[in-house]
Scaffold this active site. Structure first.
Site, short mmCIF file in Angstrom:
data_model
loop_
_atom_site.label_atom_id
_atom_site.label_comp_id
_atom_site.label_asym_id
_atom_site.label_seq_id
_atom_site.Cartn_x
_atom_site.Cartn_y
_atom_site.Cartn_z
N LYS A 199 43.12 4.59 83.06
CA LYS A 199 42.44 3.78 84.09
C LYS A 199 43.41 3.30 85.17
O LYS A 199 43.12 3.42 86.37
CB LYS A 199 41.74 2.60 83.41
CG LYS A 199 40.86 1.79 84.35
CD LYS A 199 39.92 0.86 83.61
CE LYS A 199 40.62 -0.31 82.96
NZ LYS A 199 41.25 -0.12 81.70
N ALA B 99 41.40 -8.27 78.43
CA ALA B 99 39.95 -8.19 78.64
C ALA B 99 39.17 -8.30 77.35
O ALA B 99 37.96 -8.53 77.39
CB ALA B 99 39.59 -6.89 79.35
N TRP C 10 47.69 12.10 87.90
CA TRP C 10 48.87 12.03 87.03
C TRP C 10 49.86 13.13 87.40
O TRP C 10 51.06 12.91 87.46
CB TRP C 10 48.45 12.17 85.56
CG TRP C 10 49.58 12.04 84.59
CD1 TRP C 10 50.07 10.89 84.04
CD2 TRP C 10 50.37 13.12 84.05
NE1 TRP C 10 51.13 11.17 83.19
CE2 TRP C 10 51.33 12.52 83.19
CE3 TRP C 10 50.36 14.50 84.22
CZ2 TRP C 10 52.27 13.28 82.49
CZ3 TRP C 10 51.31 15.26 83.53
CH2 TRP C 10 52.24 14.65 82.67
N PHE D 1 40.19 -2.57 79.83
CA PHE D 1 39.38 -1.86 78.85
C PHE D 1 38.14 -1.23 79.49
O PHE D 1 38.17 -0.83 80.64
CB PHE D 1 39.05 -2.75 77.66
CG PHE D 1 40.26 -3.13 76.85
CD1 PHE D 1 41.12 -2.14 76.35
CD2 PHE D 1 40.58 -4.45 76.60
CE1 PHE D 1 42.25 -2.48 75.62
CE2 PHE D 1 41.71 -4.79 75.87
CZ PHE D 1 42.54 -3.81 75.37
N THR E 14 46.34 4.55 85.93
CA THR E 14 46.81 5.74 86.64
C THR E 14 45.79 6.18 87.69
O THR E 14 46.15 6.49 88.84
CB THR E 14 47.06 6.88 85.63
OG1 THR E 14 48.03 6.45 84.68
CG2 THR E 14 47.55 8.14 86.33
N ARG F 75 46.71 -6.06 87.54
CA ARG F 75 47.25 -7.12 86.67
C ARG F 75 48.71 -6.84 86.35
O ARG F 75 49.18 -5.71 86.42
CB ARG F 75 46.46 -7.19 85.36
CG ARG F 75 45.02 -7.63 85.51
CD ARG F 75 44.28 -7.51 84.19
NE ARG F 75 44.22 -6.13 83.75
CZ ARG F 75 43.96 -5.74 82.51
NH1 ARG F 75 43.75 -6.63 81.57
NH2 ARG F 75 43.90 -4.47 82.20
N PHE G 228 43.04 16.88 82.02
CA PHE G 228 44.10 17.33 81.12
C PHE G 228 44.14 18.86 81.18
O PHE G 228 43.11 19.50 81.39
CB PHE G 228 43.83 16.87 79.68
CG PHE G 228 44.23 15.46 79.41
CD1 PHE G 228 45.37 15.17 78.66
CD2 PHE G 228 43.49 14.39 79.89
CE1 PHE G 228 45.75 13.86 78.41
CE2 PHE G 228 43.85 13.09 79.64
CZ PHE G 228 45.00 12.82 78.90
N LYS H 131 51.34 0.22 73.26
CA LYS H 131 51.06 0.97 74.47
C LYS H 131 52.31 1.49 75.17
O LYS H 131 52.29 2.52 75.82
CB LYS H 131 50.29 0.09 75.46
CG LYS H 131 48.83 -0.12 75.12
CD LYS H 131 48.16 -1.03 76.11
CE LYS H 131 48.11 -0.42 77.49
NZ LYS H 131 47.39 -1.28 78.45
#
Length: 561
Positions: free
Chosen positions: A77, A279, A416, A307, A79, A100, A388, A111
């Site tokens: 998200k 969140a 990405w 999230f 990215t 954030r 991907f 993470k």
């Protein structure tokens, strides 16, 4: 066997990038040099004077990036948010991104870094992921000053008649540490305080974090801090931070933290990174001040909420937009083929294989999020498929066909790998959506009872059959209503892994109820927190924390994602 492709790590990509002096970024964004407070060459805070100067400027259009329900496969998200903003810049739009600040708990926990990924990152990523400009530390200090003043007041006579068994204010730290969830403190005799059960929250779950992110200036910040309810007296009356004369000193500790932080993307798009509530246990959005300032400076502002859409987006729309008078022009829902197959029952190890049946079984999760944004909140949206290499043409076509049934377009995002260039198609669709009329509305109105608000979110957004209130919850709701807090919005603390409050119910579950374990007033933030399921406000570290791979070698940080 084919040759394995070696990709650079996020930190390698970030380190190879030549950042621009933050004063040049600020000038391009429309920020004057005397409105900047520099933190080295590549970070700055923006001071209060800019709000007065720009007060009469027209607001730009606000774009919210959200996602499907998270899976171990990842969604990307942040990215996508960064890549979309760079893509909009590529097509000639005046754009800013508002994000954030990462918490060091997840950075050193499961993470790793949280500043985007690949060629869609905000920089300097090491600073942003670690101490940054010290905002997290300031919030922790203000939180813990209040905790110390509560216990000090009791020690020195307790004029407010505080019941030590009804102190609701916890200490906090910006790290995952399950050992501190439930503790007994004040041991060692009379000189060392009064023994009582206590505990720590992670800093991003502190009410002060929520207050900082919802305040619209220093005076509003102080007023909200004073409204924090920290305990009850022996007769049951509320005790607030202002009763302890703590809110002035707390505001002093936060006088710099409340100023938005200005940084940049790899492609030199201006970025505000400010505030960082989780969140699943808080409201999950960056600060109102940063968002409003970005809207004055740019024609388009891209922001994200934590999230999935049932958590971050719901709170962004029902809490942040309601309180700040904001209205999004468009919403982006991020998904991956891999994550959808995971929702369809495929194990993480097998996600690289084409599986149309599993993909079709997982699609209802995406469809429910799309339906909520379009029909519960009345907003136009686009699905961004974070691509991907293992995605097949047939899988991508299936996603597109299913989304078309709801009248929603799909844009393939390759940010990405390609940065802004990989976000151009998504950017073009977002710009188109921003010109469409929308019928933005909330999931519930202010005048409903707190219980009715909980049921509205549970039934409309989660698609639950109903709500079960555990012992004591009904009485506490009645007490809050009687004290005049019934008009506040609700902030539901819930697992991020399911529409339900049960993490194992993936996909788009039905036939479940939401169990409300307790409710807690956050009077300073201006909402009522509703705790469901087994939700923790102090996370723990995983079996192999990311911290084990983070090091400094020859003066350079390694292993930070």
């Amino acid at each position: 066997m084919g040759k394995k492709i070696m990709y650079k790590s996020d930190i390698e990509i970030a380190r190879e990038n030549q950042m621009e002096d933050i004063r040049i970024i600020a000038e391009k964004a429309g920020v004057l040099e005397d409105e900047l407070e520099l933190y080295g060459k590549y970070k700055a805070k923006v001071n209060d004077g800019i709000f007065n100067r720009l007060a009469d400027e027209k607001d730009g259009k606000l774009i919210l990036v959200t996602a499907i329900t998270p899976t171990p496969a990842g969604e990307g998200k942040t990215t996508t948010t960064v890549g979309l903003s760079d893509g909009m810049k590529k097509i000639g739009k005046n754009v800013m991104v508002a994000l954030r600040e990462p918490s060091m708990g997840p950075v050193f926990g499961m993470k790793g870094g949280a500043a985007g990924g690949g060629y869609a990152q905000i920089v300097p990523m090491e600073d942003i992921n670690l101490h940054f400009t010290g905002d997290m530390h300031a919030i922790g200090a203000a939180n813990n000053l209040l905790a110390a003043m509560i216990d000090n007041h009791i020690k020195h006579g307790n004029k407010l008649d505080i019941d030590g068994r009804q102190i609701s204010w916890k200490r906090c730290m910006d790290m995952n540490d399950r050992q501190l969830r439930f503790i007994v403190d004040g041991l060692g005799g009379k000189a060392n305080g009064s023994p009582r059960e206590d505990g720590f929250d992670i800093t991003v779950a502190s009410e002060i974090m929520a207050i900082l992110c919802l305040a619209d200036g220093i005076e509003d910040l102080k007023e909200r801090l004073g409204n924090i309810v920290v305990a009850r007296t022996f007769s049951g009356d509320e005790v607030k931070a202002r009763d302890l004369n703590a809110h002035g000193a707390m505001t002093v500790l936060l006088k710099d933290a409340i100023k938005p932080n200005l940084v940049q993307t790899l492609e030199k798009t201006p970025a505000f990174v400010h505030g960082g509530p989780f969140a699943n246990i808080a409201h999950g959005c960056n600060s109102v001040m940063a968002t409003k300032l970005a809207l004055k400076l740019a024609d388009y502002v891209v922001t994200e909420a934590g999230f999935a859409a049932d958590l971050g987006a719901e709170k962004f729309l029902d809490i942040k937009c309601r309180k700040a008078g904001l209205a999004p022009s468009a919403v982006v829902i991020v998904a991956t083929v891999r994550a959808l197959k995971n929702h369809g029952g495929v194990a993480k190890a097998d996600l690289n294989e084409e599986n149309l049946d599993a993909l079709k079984k997982g699609m209802p999760n995406l469809m429910r999020h799309v339906d909520n944004i379009k029909n519960v909140y009345g907003l136009p949206c686009v699905v961004a498929i974070n691509a991907f290499p293992t995605d097949t043409e047939r899988e991508l076509k299936l996603v597109e066909e299913e989304c078309e049934k709801l009248g929603v377009k799909v844009a393939l995002s390759t940010v990405w790998e390609k940065g802004g260039e990989g976000g151009v198609k998504l950017a073009e669709e977002v710009v188109r959506l921003c010109e469409e009329p929308n019928d933005f509305r909330f999931a519930y109105e202010d005048n409903l009872s707190i219980k009715d608000k909980i049921e509205a979110v549970a039934k409309k957004v989660y698609r639950a059959d109903g709500v079960n209130l555990h012992d004591g919850v009904e009485a506490e709701l009645e007490r809050l209503e009687s004290l005049g807090y019934g008009n506040l919005p609700i902030c539901i603390a819930k697992t991020q892994y399911s529409f339900s409050d049960k993490p194992h119910l993936v996909g788009a579950p039905t036939g479940f109820s939401i169990d409300v374990k307790k409710v807690k007033l956050s009077a300073g933030a201006g909402f009522v927190v509703v705790y469901t399921g087994e939700i923790m406000t102090m996370p723990g570290l995983p079996v192999k924390p990311a911290a084990e791979s983070i090091d400094i070698v020859d003066g350079e940080i390694v292993g930070l994602f």
